[in-house]
Structure formats: structure tokens, C-alpha cells
Scaffold this motif. Structure first.
Motif, short mmCIF file in Angstrom:
data_model
loop_
_atom_site.label_atom_id
_atom_site.label_comp_id
_atom_site.label_asym_id
_atom_site.label_seq_id
_atom_site.Cartn_x
_atom_site.Cartn_y
_atom_site.Cartn_z
N GLN A 1 38.39 46.49 41.06
CA GLN A 1 36.96 46.19 41.06
C GLN A 1 36.62 45.22 39.94
O GLN A 1 35.85 44.29 40.11
CB GLN A 1 36.16 47.48 40.92
N THR A 2 37.24 45.39 38.77
CA THR A 2 37.00 44.49 37.65
C THR A 2 37.49 43.09 37.98
O THR A 2 36.80 42.11 37.70
CB THR A 2 37.73 45.02 36.40
N LYS A 3 38.66 42.99 38.58
CA LYS A 3 39.20 41.68 38.96
C LYS A 3 38.32 41.03 40.01
O LYS A 3 38.05 39.82 39.95
CB LYS A 3 40.63 41.83 39.48
N ASP A 4 37.88 41.80 40.99
CA ASP A 4 37.00 41.27 42.04
C ASP A 4 35.70 40.74 41.44
O ASP A 4 35.21 39.67 41.83
CB ASP A 4 36.71 42.33 43.08
N ALA A 5 35.15 41.48 40.50
CA ALA A 5 33.90 41.06 39.86
C ALA A 5 34.11 39.77 39.05
O ALA A 5 33.27 38.87 39.07
CB ALA A 5 33.37 42.17 38.95
N GLU B 1 32.44 35.98 39.60
CA GLU B 1 31.79 35.15 38.58
C GLU B 1 32.30 33.73 38.62
O GLU B 1 31.54 32.76 38.50
CB GLU B 1 32.02 35.75 37.19
N ILE B 2 33.61 33.57 38.79
CA ILE B 2 34.20 32.23 38.86
C ILE B 2 33.71 31.51 40.12
O ILE B 2 33.35 30.32 40.07
CB ILE B 2 35.74 32.31 38.87
N MET B 3 33.65 32.21 41.23
CA MET B 3 33.24 31.59 42.49
C MET B 3 31.80 31.08 42.43
O MET B 3 31.44 30.12 43.10
CB MET B 3 33.38 32.59 43.64
N GLN B 4 30.98 31.70 41.59
CA GLN B 4 29.58 31.29 41.50
C GLN B 4 29.34 30.18 40.47
O GLN B 4 28.22 29.66 40.37
CB GLN B 4 28.72 32.50 41.14
N MET B 5 30.37 29.78 39.75
CA MET B 5 30.20 28.75 38.71
C MET B 5 30.02 27.36 39.32
O MET B 5 30.59 27.03 40.35
CB MET B 5 31.41 28.74 37.78
N ASN B 6 29.23 26.54 38.62
CA ASN B 6 29.01 25.17 39.05
C ASN B 6 30.31 24.37 38.99
O ASN B 6 31.18 24.61 38.16
CB ASN B 6 27.98 24.48 38.15
N LYS C 1 40.14 30.21 43.08
CA LYS C 1 40.96 31.42 43.22
C LYS C 1 42.11 31.40 42.21
O LYS C 1 42.36 32.40 41.52
CB LYS C 1 41.49 31.52 44.65
N LEU C 2 42.80 30.28 42.11
CA LEU C 2 43.90 30.16 41.15
C LEU C 2 43.40 30.34 39.72
O LEU C 2 44.04 30.99 38.89
CB LEU C 2 44.58 28.80 41.30
N PHE D 1 44.48 33.28 37.11
CA PHE D 1 45.12 32.91 35.86
C PHE D 1 44.36 33.48 34.66
O PHE D 1 44.95 34.11 33.77
CB PHE D 1 45.21 31.38 35.75
N LEU D 2 43.06 33.27 34.63
CA LEU D 2 42.28 33.71 33.47
C LEU D 2 42.23 35.24 33.39
O LEU D 2 42.25 35.81 32.28
CB LEU D 2 40.88 33.13 33.53
N PHE D 3 42.16 35.91 34.53
CA PHE D 3 42.14 37.37 34.50
C PHE D 3 43.46 37.92 33.92
O PHE D 3 43.46 38.88 33.13
CB PHE D 3 41.90 37.94 35.90
N GLU D 4 44.57 37.28 34.28
CA GLU D 4 45.86 37.68 33.71
C GLU D 4 45.89 37.47 32.20
O GLU D 4 46.44 38.28 31.45
CB GLU D 4 46.98 36.88 34.37
N ARG D 5 45.28 36.35 31.74
CA ARG D 5 45.24 36.08 30.29
C ARG D 5 44.40 37.13 29.56
O ARG D 5 44.71 37.52 28.44
CB ARG D 5 44.66 34.68 30.04
#
Length: 397
Positions: free
Chosen positions: A4-8, A12-17, A356-357, A361-365
Motif C-alpha cells: 500500500q505504501t509503494k502504491d501510494a 504521487e509520482i504519476m500525478q507529478m507535472n 513507473k521506472l 527506483f526511488l521507492f527502492e532508494r
């Protein structure tokens, strides 16, 4: 909870400009007109051919073309552009490509969207794609969209012509002065038109920017080009323009463009970065040069790294590039998106992939403790939009 945390985080990334820094979009032809315009996009087409799709498939009768397409499509379901193509039709049209009936349904859906004047803006809004860069003046008027394309004129055609003319002239000094005068007028016109910068590709070159070349009977082509690059940078500085270099694709080895990992490609340009007080944006298509441009941005405050171009558009390459950039340079010096799209649907699909990539990547970091969430989101915002927006002068847009 972790999922759920990863999905959230991904949401957030998908909504970024997003600012798409390199496209081949044409303002009055933004929407694909039929299924085949999407299916025959160069990058997907190359991958389909590895699965047996004929190079001349567009000349086949419709029924044979559908059969050949489906065979190659299913044979290449592991490839990256196949994934993007699949997502374009799933996300934008609610269609899963499986058989002849689904292809015909997809064609009908694309034809219907092509007749919708607001379709391009609808597609862009789904991924918050705010602006798109074009390189030809006539392409910048985006019909049915809130904002026009950002015009960054490309001058490689003129640059190559000037080099050839000077090289072949019996009066090289006179020909060079004419080329210099035309370049001066051209850059002044770009400034007057409100363009933020200028873009050029470069062929292979032996010349070095730190050498002082003079015209003579034996001056080589790449030396003439380097002399004109100095004129370009000096003129850009005078007119307040930045310079984009698109590097790494060669067309002189055979009939097809190929990537060339020249280990001295960036090195030979570094004296330009040192001498001229203008922003440079480096966009490369060859995998090994991805680290070279990061090193240049680390060494020179006025050097920025751009999106991944041509043969660099691979998931594995993106992950390596994001790691190079995250650990070496501020996100405000880096842009990630260069879709190379020829219709709005492919800009959407390729940006969906990059987001998506990026999120993965950032979630893993974050999970491994290298960055906190706030830092990761800051990097994402700059890589997707902020860095380019500042460079192109549209931050308050």
C-alpha cells in the motif's frame, strides 16, 4: 502495508507535472489517425521485426497485415515497447490487443479519438504532461491544447550545410564569413522570437574545442565544425540562449542509424563548457556516454543533463542513469523525459513507462535508507518538470 505504501508513492509520482523535452509532435496533427499510426511507431516496429514482422508490412493487404502484426506482437511480449503499446490501448481506450477483432476495435477507437478536438489535451492531462518541446517553428501551434509547444529550434541541417559549403569552397575564408553572418542573423531571430535556446545534433568529430583552428587548404571538416560551434556558443551567449547537444547517433557507417559509444565525445567539447557562460544541455543516445554527461555536469556548473534519447530508451538504462544522477548531481541540473513521440498517444505511453521506472527506483532508494521520501519526491519533481522548466524559462507557467 508495504505494498500500500509503494502504491501510494507510485500514485504521487504519476500525478507529478511533466515536461516532455524532445518530441516530433506536429501542432495540427497531434492525435493518431488510426491504429497503424500507433502500431508502426519506429521503436515498436523495430522490436516487432525481431519477432518476424515484415519491414514492408504497411504494403500488405489489411487482413494479412493484421495477421502478421498479431504474430509479431505476441512473439515480442517481453520487449519494452510492446509493454508501452499494450498500456496505450489498455489505459487510453480500454482495449486489450488479443486477436483480429480487438485490432479492429482498437482501430475504430483511434479513429474516433482522432475526430475529437480535445483528445490530445485529455491524454496529456491523464499523466499531467504540462508542456512539450518541438524543434520546428510550424509545429509549435498545438491545436486543441491549452498551451503551445515550446520551440527550441534545431540547426543541425544548417550547421552541416555550412560545414560542407566551407569545406568544398575554393574561397574558404569568404565562405566561412558568410556562414558566420548567417548564424549570427539566425540566433538573433531566435532571440526575437522568444526561443529559450537552440538544439543541434553532431556527427562524429575528431576536432577538439580546446584547439585553435585556422582555415587553410588542409583544414578538416570536423575542425571547421568546431570553429562554427565556437561561433554558435559565442552567439548564444550574446543572445541569452542555451545550447542543447544531441549526441551519440551515427548515420555514416551504414544505411541505418546506430549508437556509437565514443569515449572522447564529451571530452572534446569540454572547452566550450569552460569558455562560454551559457547553459548547456547534453542529451545522449549511447549508453556509455551517460556517465560522461553526468561527470560533465559535476565538473561544470553550466552543464545540465537531458532526457534519454534514441537507443538509451531502455528500462535497464534508465535505472543506471537515475543512480548516476542521484548520487552525483543536484536534481535541478537533470531532466529525464525525452519521448521522441510523433503522436500524443506515444508521448503518454513512454512517459507512463518512465514514471513507473522512476517510482520503482526511488521507492527502492527510500526502503534501503539512502534517501528519505522528501528527497526522493524533490528529485522526481525536478527530473520530470522543474529542471527543464527553469532552463526553458517557463517555471511560472
Amino acid at each position: 502495508m508495504p505494498n500500500q505504501t509503494k502504491d501510494a508513492f507510485m500514485e504521487e509520482i504519476m500525478q507529478m507535472n511533466v515536461l516532455d523535452t524532445h518530441t516530433h509532435l506536429v501542432g495540427d496533427k497531434l492525435r493518431a489517425t488510426d491504429f497503424w499510426q500507433i502500431a508502426h511507431y519506429f521503436w515498436l516496429n523495430r522490436e516487432l521485426q525481431t519477432g518476424g514482422y515484415p519491414a514492408d508490412a504497411d504494403k500488405l493487404p489489411e487482413q494479412q497485415r493484421i495477421t502478421a502484426f498479431l504474430s509479431a506482437y505476441h512473439a515480442t511480449r517481453n520487449t519494452l515497447m510492446n509493454w508501452v503499446f499494450t498500456q496505450i490501448f489498455k489505459q487510453l481506450y480500454g482495449i486489450e490487443i488479443r486477436d483480429e477483432q480487438s485490432v479492429k476495435a482498437a482501430d475504430a477507437a483511434v479513429r474516433a479519438s482522432a475526430s475529437n478536438p480535445g483528445w490530445a489535451q485529455t491524454v496529456a492531462d491523464k499523466l499531467a504532461i504540462r508542456r512539450f518541446v518541438v524543434n520546428i517553428h510550424e509545429h509549435a501551434a498545438f491545436e486543441g491544447m491549452r498551451d503551445p509547444g515550446i520551440l527550441i529550434p534545431r540547426i543541425d541541417g544548417k550547421l552541416n550545410t555550412w560545414v560542407k559549403t566551407v569545406f568544398e569552397s575554393d574561397e574558404r575564408n569568404m565562405a566561412y564569413e558568410r556562414a558566420k553572418s548567417e548564424l549570427t542573423e539566425l540566433l538573433q531571430s531566435f532571440k526575437n522570437d522568444g526561443c529559450p535556446g537552440v538544439m543541434t545534433t553532431l556527427p562524429a568529430y575528431e576536432a577538439r574545442a580546446d584547439r585553435d583552428y585556422h582555415l587553410s587548404e588542409v583544414t578538416e571538416k570536423s575542425q571547421i565544425m568546431m570553429m562554427l560551434l565556437h561561433e554558435l556558443c559565442a552567439g548564444a551567449q550574446k543572445n541569452g540562449l542555451f545550447v542543447q547537444f544531441f549526441l551519440g547517433v551515427e548515420r555514416s557507417w551504414c544505411g541505418e542509424p546506430v549508437p556509437v559509444n565514443d569515449t572522447e565525445r564529451i571530452l572534446k567539447l569540454t572547452a566550450l563548457f569552460e569558455r562560454y557562460a551559457i547553459p548547456f544541455e547534453l542529451v545522449v543516445a549511447s549508453e556509455l556516454n551517460n556517465l560522461d554527461v553526468v561527470q560533465a555536469a559535476w565538473n561544470f556548473p553550466n552543464v545540465h543533463v537531458g532526457g534519454l534519447w534514441w537507443f538509451n530508451f531502455r528500462g535497464s538504462t534508465y535505472r543506471d542513469v537515475m543512480q548516476y544522477r542521484l548520487e552525483a548531481i543536484s536534481p535541478i541540473k537533470s531532466s529525464l523525459i525525452a519521448s521522441d513521440a510523433r503522436c500524443i498517444e506515444w508521448s503518454y505511453g513512454k512517459i507512463l513507462l518512465v514514471k513507473k521506472l522512476l517510482a520503482e527506483f526511488l521507492f527502492e532508494r527510500i526502503e534501503s535508507g539512502w534517501v528519505d521520501k522528501e528527497t526522493a519526491l524533490f528529485a522526481a519533481r525536478e527530473w520530470l518538470y522543474g529542471s527543464a522548466a527553469k532552463r526553458y524559462g517557463i517555471l511560472g507557467d
